[in-house]
Structures are given as structure tokens and as C-alpha cells.
Scaffold this active site. Structure first.
Site, PDB file in Angstrom:
ATOM      1  CB  CYS A  80      -0.972  -0.062   1.172  1.00  0.00           C
ATOM      2  SG  CYS A  80      -2.470   0.846   0.849  1.00  0.00           S
ATOM      3  CG  HIS A 173      -3.280  -3.176   4.086  1.00  0.00           C
ATOM      4  ND1 HIS A 173      -2.467  -2.562   5.012  1.00  0.00           N
ATOM      5  CD2 HIS A 173      -3.755  -2.204   3.289  1.00  0.00           C
ATOM      6  CE1 HIS A 173      -2.454  -1.263   4.788  1.00  0.00           C
ATOM      7  NE2 HIS A 173      -3.232  -1.017   3.747  1.00  0.00           N
ATOM      8  CD  GLU A 175      -0.650  -5.299   6.547  1.00  0.00           C
ATOM      9  OE1 GLU A 175      -0.549  -5.790   5.404  1.00  0.00           O
ATOM     10  OE2 GLU A 175      -1.028  -4.123   6.736  1.00  0.00           O
TER      11      GLU A 175
END
Ligand code: GLN
Length: 193
Positions: A80, A173, A175
Site C-alpha cells: 500500500c 494489505h 498482513e
């Protein structure tokens, strides 16, 4: 040999990345200074606000040290805002915003309109048997990519995961889900250097 993966921790979503890296068995440190950068074999640049991160990179002295490590081939994964920082061109960046030009892509920071600021969708990733659930938050869009860039995943027409040499970028994202396959793809680059 044990490898240390740093996470740029000036601002943004760095802790979730550390959690995944630890789960994968890597030692991980937060990087805020050039001295901390020297401890790491690879670096993750998280999501957040690229203009703020750009400013803090310059004032902390990290911009130059990271730039030097990138030129030596240190593996790096930008998600990002991190992807924006690694891009060659930022089409709608702030005039004082800096990027490393480490991967031959141009990005649009605010490509997805306000109504779809954030969305989640399953994407097919090159080499994965099952789709990956991708979370997009005010995601940047790859508006152009050069011949040297390998496309690893798309969402519709848009490239959302790509790699050039030891530089990997995602506009989403990875994660934020418990699926560690994309981080694993990145840490795999450590075996190549
Ligand atoms: N649009 C943000 C920027 O310009 C990136 C958003 C994110 O990292 N979730 O930095």
C-alpha cells in the site's frame, strides 16, 4: 543462517507485519534509524500515509541509507503506502513527496474513489493453489508497469501484486489476514540473495 527482517516503523501498520514474520520464524526489528537498518537483511515497508512516511524518511536520515541498501539488492516488500514509496513515479503525489524508484511502476495514490475506499476480495496469485483474500484500504493503483516487472496477481484489469528482482509490492494489505503465503513469497527472496 538466521535472517532478520526489518519493518519500517516510522508510521502506519507495521506491527501486524511483525506478527506474520515472527509466525514464519523470522527475527524482526522495527526500523526507525539508519543504525537499525544495518541490523536487517530485508525490509518491509507497511501501509499508512506515504506523504508522512516520505517526510519522516528524509528527517530520520533513513531515505539515503535505504536507497543505498536497495541499490545493493536488499529484498524489500512494500504494501500500500509502502508500494507508493518504492515506485518509480507517483502520479498524484504531493510535490515534496519522495519515492525510491526501486521498481519500474507508476502509481496513482488515490485511484479508488471514496465510495470504494476500502474493500475486500479474493484474488488469484501466481503459483498459489487457492485464492488469497485481499484487503484494500485506500489502495494505490499501478497505472503503468515496465517490461522488467513480473505480474503476480490482478484484481480485474489492475495489477495488485508484482515483483522486479528483489523488490515486491502489493497494493493491498496481506498482513491483515491470517494467511501468510504472500509474506512467505517475500521471505523466499532472502534465499535468492
Ligand atoms: N493512500 C495512502 C497513501 O497515499 C495509502 C493507503 C494505505 O497505505 N492504506 O499513502
Amino acid at each position: 543462517m538466521s535472517r532478520v527482517v526489518g519493518v519500517l516503523a516510522l508510521q502506519g501498520a507495521f506491527e501486524a507485519h511483525q506478527h506474520v514474520l515472527r509466525e514464519l520464524g523470522f527475527e524482526t526489528v522495527q526500523v526507525r534509524t539508519p543504525a537499525e537498518l544495518e541490523l536487517v537483511d530485508a525490509l518491509v515497508m507497511p501501509g499508512g500515509e506515504s506523504t508522512t512516511m516520505s517526510h519522516l524518511l528524509v528527517t530520520s536520515g533513513l531515505f539515503e541509507s535505504i536507497d543505498a541498501r536497495l541499490k545493493q539488492g536488499m529484498p524489500v516488500f512494500g504494501t500500500c503506502a509502502g508500494m507508493i514509496l518504492l515506485a518509480q513515479g507517483v502520479l498524484d503525489g504531493r510535490s515534496d513527496q519522495k519515492s525510491f524508484g526501486a521498481i519500474d511502476i507508476d502509481v496513482k495514490r488515490n485511484a479508488y474513489g471514496r465510495q470504494i475506499d476500502s474493500f475486500e476480495t479474493d484474488i488469484a496469485v501466481d503459483g498459489f493453489v487457492d485464492d488469497f483474500h485481499a484487503v484494500f484500504i485506500r489502495a494505490p493503483q499501478i497505472a503503468r508497469y515496465g517490461d522488467g516487472v513480473t505480474v503476480l496477481a490482478r484484481h480485474g484489469q489492475d495489477v495488485v501484486l508484482a515483483r522486479q528482482g528483489s523488490v515486491m509490492v502489493a497494493s493491498f494489505h496481506p498482513e491483515l489476514t491470517s494467511d501468510m503465503r504472500i509474506h512467505s513469497l517475500f521471505t523466499g527472496l532472502l534465499q535468492e540473495v
